[in-house]
Design an enzyme around this catalytic site. Sequence first.
Site, short mmCIF file in Angstrom:
data_model
loop_
_atom_site.label_atom_id
_atom_site.label_comp_id
_atom_site.label_asym_id
_atom_site.label_seq_id
_atom_site.Cartn_x
_atom_site.Cartn_y
_atom_site.Cartn_z
N ASP A 178 0.84 -1.20 0.00
CA ASP A 178 0.00 0.00 0.00
C ASP A 178 0.88 1.25 0.00
OD1 ASP A 178 0.91 -0.07 2.59
OD2 ASP A 178 -1.05 0.25 3.53
N GLU B 51 9.05 -3.99 10.82
CA GLU B 51 9.46 -2.70 10.23
C GLU B 51 9.96 -1.76 11.31
OE1 GLU B 51 6.78 -0.92 7.41
OE2 GLU B 51 7.91 0.97 7.39
O1 KIV Z 1 3.50 -1.10 1.72
C1 KIV Z 1 4.65 -1.53 1.73
O2 KIV Z 1 5.43 -1.35 0.78
C2 KIV Z 1 5.07 -2.28 2.91
C3 KIV Z 1 6.52 -2.63 3.02
C4 KIV Z 1 7.29 -1.42 3.40
C5 KIV Z 1 6.75 -3.75 3.95
O3 KIV Z 1 4.28 -2.57 3.75
#
Ligand code: KIV
Length: 293
Positions: free
Chosen positions: A58, A196
């Site tokens: 997202d 994260e």
């Molecule tokens: O939306 C995204 O790209 C993510 C990654 C940073 C893990 O959730």
Amino acid sequence: MSTPAPISTSAPARKKVTTLTYRQKKERGEPITMLTAYDYPTAMAVDRAGIDSILVGDSLAMVVLGYENTLPVTMEEMLHHCRAVARGARSALLIGDMPFMSYQVSVEEATRNAGRFLQQGGMDAVKLEGGRARADAIRSITEAGIPVMGHIGLTPQSVNQLGGFRAQGKTAIAARRLIEDALTLEEAGCFSLVLESVPARLAELISQKLSIPTIGIGAGAGCDGQVLVTHDVLGLFDRFTPKFVKKYADFHHEMQRAFADYIEDVETKRFPAQEHIVEMDDREWETLLKEIG
Ligand code: KIV
């Protein structure tokens, strides 16, 4: 429109990566690779490069659609990008990121929306953010036969609650809560877990405690795999670059240079040149001139 050309088969075919591959790689101590992609050509390039998994994150709300955070992106927009990625990738495990408010309201809605990622988006699995509060939704989605990747630590959809995009788990109490969340998500049925922006030694400890693989972003080398946002890797997103990103190219400036060259070529009439034009047979041309007087 003409039929699209098939994906070139010149590169040796790879076996399809599955959630089982994930587990086997963790058991063998082999790092798992993941990058994001949001469109057909990028998915093709990432897949051909040999990536294990592609996340249609997202994050596209920010790096593709230009929003301030990930909250505005909708299910329909996510599915649109998922379909493009699914058309471009052959072997990578494809993971669709469930957008804000697509899984928080009820377990039923979460399960139905997760199903849409497989049925309408061509994905193999889904990812959703949050700790213990998501356990029931994860249980229900996995019971429907849909693999779920969890995501704890800095969870961007909770940016307003977290008070900004800031690292998590830096105190003993917060770290302990993250460990408990990780264990709960494993027990609920996640096949893997994104960590994260958490301290590297905490991420390593969580990775050792879990039997499912952890995928780190800003979480150090002790995770079982790594993920980055492709637009950060390529230097395509110029607004800001998080500290944990390693930039492998500077495509934003490369694009700007190419566009400036094009503008200059058109303005100075260097483009189009002889090799860019369509010829017409002399006899046909003469006939035309006669006909029109
Ligand atoms: O939306 C995204 O790209 C993510 C990654 C940073 C893990 O959730």
